[in-house]
Design a protein around this motif. Structure first.
Motif, PDB file in Angstrom:
ATOM      1  N   ASP A 172      -0.184   1.424  -2.693  1.00 32.73           N
ATOM      2  CA  ASP A 172      -0.152   0.184  -1.647  1.00 32.73           C
ATOM      3  C   ASP A 172      -0.779  -1.016  -2.749  1.00 32.73           C
ATOM      4  OD1 ASP A 172       0.925   1.379   0.244  1.00 32.73           O
ATOM      5  OD2 ASP A 172      -1.011   1.645   1.301  1.00 32.73           O
ATOM      6  N   ASP A 173      -1.345  -0.924  -3.898  1.00 36.05           N
ATOM      7  CA  ASP A 173      -1.863  -1.847  -4.744  1.00 36.05           C
ATOM      8  C   ASP A 173      -0.881  -2.431  -5.478  1.00 36.05           C
ATOM      9  OD1 ASP A 173      -2.117   0.332  -6.071  1.00 36.05           O
ATOM     10  OD2 ASP A 173      -4.097  -0.089  -6.953  1.00 36.05           O
ATOM     11  N   ALA A 174       0.415  -1.875  -5.861  1.00 37.04           N
ATOM     12  CA  ALA A 174       1.356  -2.331  -6.529  1.00 37.04           C
ATOM     13  C   ALA A 174       2.304  -3.463  -5.840  1.00 37.04           C
ATOM     14  CB  ALA A 174       2.313  -1.117  -6.712  1.00 37.04           C
ATOM     15  N   GLY A 175       2.857  -4.379  -6.699  1.00 41.17           N
ATOM     16  CA  GLY A 175       3.406  -5.514  -6.104  1.00 41.17           C
ATOM     17  C   GLY A 175       5.167  -4.980  -5.432  1.00 41.17           C
ATOM     18  N   MET A 176       5.531  -4.044  -6.468  1.00 36.06           N
ATOM     19  CA  MET A 176       6.997  -3.672  -6.403  1.00 36.06           C
ATOM     20  C   MET A 176       7.338  -2.373  -7.054  1.00 36.06           C
ATOM     21  SD  MET A 176       6.650  -5.357  -9.356  1.00 36.06           S
ATOM     22  CE  MET A 176       7.363  -5.797 -10.743  1.00 36.06           C
ATOM     23  N   VAL A 177       8.321  -1.747  -6.665  1.00 40.35           N
ATOM     24  CA  VAL A 177       8.888  -0.709  -7.483  1.00 40.35           C
ATOM     25  C   VAL A 177      10.371  -1.248  -7.904  1.00 40.35           C
ATOM     26  CG1 VAL A 177      10.028   1.466  -7.494  1.00 40.35           C
ATOM     27  CG2 VAL A 177       7.737   1.018  -6.531  1.00 40.35           C
ATOM     28  N   TRP A 178      10.587  -1.261  -9.027  1.00 40.77           N
ATOM     29  CA  TRP A 178      11.943  -2.111  -9.865  1.00 40.77           C
ATOM     30  C   TRP A 178      12.541  -1.016 -10.638  1.00 40.77           C
ATOM     31  CZ3 TRP A 178      10.896  -7.628 -11.681  1.00 40.77           C
ATOM     32  CH2 TRP A 178      10.847  -8.746 -10.379  1.00 40.77           C
ATOM     33  N   ALA A 179      13.903  -1.141 -10.581  1.00 44.06           N
ATOM     34  CA  ALA A 179      14.559  -0.366 -11.603  1.00 44.06           C
ATOM     35  C   ALA A 179      14.372   1.214 -11.937  1.00 44.06           C
ATOM     36  CB  ALA A 179      14.612  -1.063 -13.066  1.00 44.06           C
TER      37      ALA A 179
END
Length: 334
Positions: free
Chosen positions: A140-147
């Motif tokens: 949850d402390d991540a801003g996003m999951v990309w690619a």
């Protein structure tokens, strides 16, 4: 900003609604010698601001000549999350699941409060993809999951799934402050349903890196391509000691493949052993351009003939196909 059967994963960027699920995307193809059973290529992409999945079939066994399937209309239209996906990758199964394909991608999300999940479709024939699902893979402390992308790790007997994330301090729950650099994270899975605890794979802070693609060269050797998000270029690294071995840049520490590009995806030629096609997305231009090389010990990529390579294709992936698969795709959507 890559088969247990057939599975597809997609990735997207944009505004995101809160949702207790996840989104996923894969993109790597193992190296091989000349294989006569492979008669063509399936390309899967999204187009500009249209966050759906489009299929393109090669014109014969030409690695840089493609035509749109389904009359140029999307094949997969997501219904979960924000209803949009980007950066699709198609992954062939390894181990006991050799009949499947996985299609993974990320869904429309921002960098501060974006999707922490990946989209997954699964197929055994490249025609029927079942119901999509979202699976959360990041903290949850991540801003996003990309690619997102994935590669079969024979030593582990599982798929290594990787993606790009950035992180915020634990006390910044709304992610309004300053984040760390974008880095490549990974987790293992055997079924694309349950994933191990995410860990850091590549951290080049303060430089941000995204859009990783890994190409197996055989015998424990790999090439990987990623975008330097800070300098907006794509560079290549090589390891001859496994996925977690020593990675170096052919051409030197500052060598790059091209600038003002993203979404690298590399795939082996079906006809000429050792030939590799690399596609790079000119994000401020007209999409993917193809490049070729026959020696991944050096960083020397030639511009390929783009005459029959469609204009406007955005971040995606390419899969080699057999005659049965080629004929089925052509019959269904040709």
């Amino acid at each position: 900003m890559k088969i247990i059967g057939l599975v597809s994963i997609l990735c997207a960027v944009g505004a995101v609604a809160a949702i207790p699920t996840q989104s996923l995307h894969f993109g790597s193809i193992a190296a091989r010698a000349n294989t006569t059973s492979l008669v063509g290529y399936l390309g899967v992409f999204f187009l500009g601001n249209d966050p759906n999945i489009y299929f393109y079939l090669s014109n014969g066994n030409d690695a840089i000549s493609f035509s749109a399937l389904n009359g140029g209309n999307p094949i997969l239209v997501p219904t979960l999350g924000t209803g949009g996906v980007r950066d699709p990758s198609i992954v062939s199964a390894g181990g006991a699941d050799s009949g499947k394909k996985w299609y993974i991608t990320t869904w429309d999300a921002s960098q501060r409060n974006g999707s922490l999940s990946i989209f997954i479709w699964e197929s055994t024939d490249l025609i029927n993809w079942g119901t999509e699902r979202l699976v959360q893979v990041e903290n949850d402390d991540a801003g996003m999951v990309w690619a997102p992308d994935a590669i079969w790790d024979a030593n582990k007997g599982q798929y290594l799934v990787h993606w790009a994330s950035r992180f915020y301090p634990a006390n910044d729950t709304n992610h309004t402050g300053t984040s760390g650099a974008d880095m490549i994270r990974y987790a293992y899975t055997s079924d694309f349903v349950t994933f191990s605890t995410p860990q850091t794979f590549i951290d080049y802070s303060p430089t941000s890196v995204i859009d990783l693609c890994i190409l197996s060269l055989g015998n424990g050797s790999y090439a990987r391509f990623m975008k330097n998000e800070t300098a907006t270029n794509v560079f290549m690294e090589r390891s001859d000691s496994g996925l977690f071995g020593t990675w170096t840049r052919p051409g030197g520490a500052t060598a790059i493949v091209r600038s003002s590009v993203e979404g690298p995806y590399a795939y082996m030629d079906n006809l000429v052993a050792g030939n590799v096609t690399l596609i790079l997305d000119y994000f401020n231009g007209d999409g993917y351009h193809p490049f070729t090389s026959n020696d991944l010990n050096v960083d020397d990529w030639a511009d390929a003939n783009r005459t029959n390579f469609p204009v406007g294709l955005r971040h995606g992936s390419v899969l080699s196909v057999t005659q049965d698969q080629y004929d089925a795709l052509s019959a269904m959507w040709g």
